[in-house]
Design a protein around this motif. Structure first.
Motif, PDB file in Angstrom:
ATOM      1  N   TYR A 183      34.537  40.706  23.931  1.00 27.71           N
ATOM      2  CA  TYR A 183      35.081  40.046  22.742  1.00 27.71           C
ATOM      3  C   TYR A 183      34.208  40.313  21.524  1.00 27.71           C
ATOM      4  O   TYR A 183      32.991  40.493  21.640  1.00 27.71           O
ATOM      5  N   PRO A 217      40.602  39.403  23.710  1.00 31.40           N
ATOM      6  CA  PRO A 217      39.606  40.393  24.123  1.00 31.40           C
ATOM      7  C   PRO A 217      39.873  41.770  23.535  1.00 31.40           C
ATOM      8  O   PRO A 217      41.024  42.164  23.330  1.00 31.40           O
ATOM      9  N   ARG A 224      33.702  32.703  27.750  1.00 37.43           N
ATOM     10  CA  ARG A 224      33.639  33.093  26.337  1.00 37.43           C
ATOM     11  C   ARG A 224      33.097  31.955  25.478  1.00 37.43           C
ATOM     12  O   ARG A 224      32.273  32.163  24.570  1.00 37.43           O
TER      13      ARG A 224
END
Length: 446
Positions: free
Chosen positions: A72, A79, A429
């Protein structure tokens, strides 16, 4: 640094507004410099202290069966590149590591596919959500069965060590400046905060959505229980930490905590389940107890089928049984695929026992935490076996509510079956973004 923005099969992943926002973030972060002398965890041979850095987030959801990776830009939710790996294809013996067999080839693919250029200005912040208890930023993968090199009867320890990865100078791995290891269900928990309840879940009670929207209740604890290769559990509570930055903090300021609740005792509820418990105790050479994960997981589903096939041999479908015996780590999948209404009788019964035990364990977790913020039934087996989970008369829901005098309490708790299978990546993430934000925040203070 960034040539093009594409995903798997060359599908565009980032819309123009997101690109503009990412570019602004990229400009801001390039005004700040990451010095190798600012932290004892920084690898000693990174690029010079005065050079600007191009930041990337490398995240992974690493279970017992699959490893899902994604790359990312900071502060974006789509992504640049994502790929899934089957662990058994790459981690074949004790000498194989995730770093060399999977992470490095993934980064090589990103460069080869012209997703990014990696060079001395690159600074990768990594977070891997891995199945197993985390100690000292490292995890021993509990559900990967690889024989040790010197003894085929001994299981090798497959270790994922974030600290070691920060000092790994092999190829593109040298650009990983921070590597955080979290429990896979910490990843699931943070990922659950990112769900659209109306499109990515199935409410399992008629009032779940209304309860989830009730501002007097929805800031309460949250619980995730999910069956995959193993059985994972975690819980989330409101945090008093500063959460002004909406890009990198879980909404409403939740903090997630790991649990090994999947290893509590299996509690049989019927006569046939009592027989199953005796069978499992003998199989796993346990005198007094068997973990609920031995029933509620992909391997657990295979255990249940195996027991039933021996208990009711006349009901076994020879073709399906042969497929089961030759399926290796995919035995549970064979059972699940053949548990539809017109499928194999033994598979159907195995799936119903699995779902009943699953619902009972989720109900127990709900009683322990009273999670008015919601119960999220996650894991790869939930969408794959949803026919045995949804509906008030399903084996799952009947067992969920079968809690005696306190069953009524569960009517006050929203419960959702999560159909999205990327929660681990989403949560990793979030953790990687928070790690980067902490680095930048500390540097601004200096």
């Amino acid at each position: 640094m960034f040539k093009t923005y594409i995903g798997v099969n060359n599908a565009p992943l980032i819309a123009l507004p997101a690109l503009l926002a990412a570019y602004k973030t990229y400009q801001y972060m390039n005004e700040t410099k990451l010095s190798t002398t600012e932290s004892t965890t920084e690898p000693s041979s990174t690029s010079t202290t005065s050079s600007d850095k191009d930041y990337l987030l490398l995240v992974g959801d690493i279970g017992g069966t699959n490893c899902r990776l994604a790359l990312y830009l900071p502060s974006t939710s789509k992504p640049l590149y994502a790929k899934e790996y089957l662990n058994s294809k790459y981690i074949t013996n004790a000498s194989k590591t995730f770093e060399k067999e999977i992470f490095l080839p993934f980064l090589q693919s990103c460069v080869k596919e012209a997703i990014v250029q990696l060079n001395d200005n690159t600074c990768i912040i990594a977070c891997f959500a891995a199945a197993g208890p985390v100690h000292g930023n490292a995890v021993v993968m509990t559900n990967i069965d690889i024989p040790s090199s010197d003894n085929n009867d001994t299981k090798a320890e497959i270790i994922l060590d974030g600290n070691a990865m920060e000092t790994n100078m092999e190829g593109y791995l040298q650009y990983i400046h921070r590597c955080k290891i979290v429990n896979d269900f910490v990843g699931q928990g943070y990922g659950a905060l990112d769900l659209d309840l109306e499109t990515e879940t199935i409410p399992l009670t008629s009032n779940s959505l209304a309860l989830a929207k009730d501002s007097t209740l929805n800031r309460g604890p949250k619980v995730c229980v999910g069956a995959g290769t193993g059985l994972g559990e975690c819980y989330l509570t409101q945090s008093s930490l500063d959460n002004n930055d909406n890009n990198d903090s879980p909404k409403a300021g939740y903090e997630c905590y790991p649990s090994e609740g999947g290893h509590v005792e299996y509690a049989p509820r019927t006569d046939i389940e009592m027989e199953l418990l005796s069978y499992l105790k003998e199989k796993f050479q346990s005198k007094h107890r068997v973990s609920v994960e031995r029933v509620v997981s992909g391997r657990g589903l295979a255990n249940v089928y195996e027991f039933l096939a021996k208990r009711f041999p006349d009901q076994v479908d020879p073709l399906i049984h042969n497929e089961f015996l030759n399926a290796g780590d995919m035995q549970g999948r064979v059972v699940g695929v053949n548990s539809h209404p017109h499928g194999c009788k033994v598979c159907i019964q195995a799936a119903e026992i699995f779902a009943s035990a699953y619902g009972s364990e989720v109900g127990s977790a709900a009683l322990k935490f009273i999670p008015t913020g919601g119960v999220y039934v996650t894991g790869g087996l939930t969408p794959k076996n949803i026919q045995h989970i949804k509906g008030e008369n399903s084996p799952f829901m009947k067992a969920y509510f079968d809690k005696g005098r306190v069953s009524g309490l569960l009517n006050t708790i929203p419960i959702f079956a999560v159909m999205a299978e990327d929660l681990g990546l989403r949560g990793a993430r979030v953790c990687a973004q928070r790690e980067l934000s902490n680095i930048l925040r500390n540097m601004k203070k200096k």
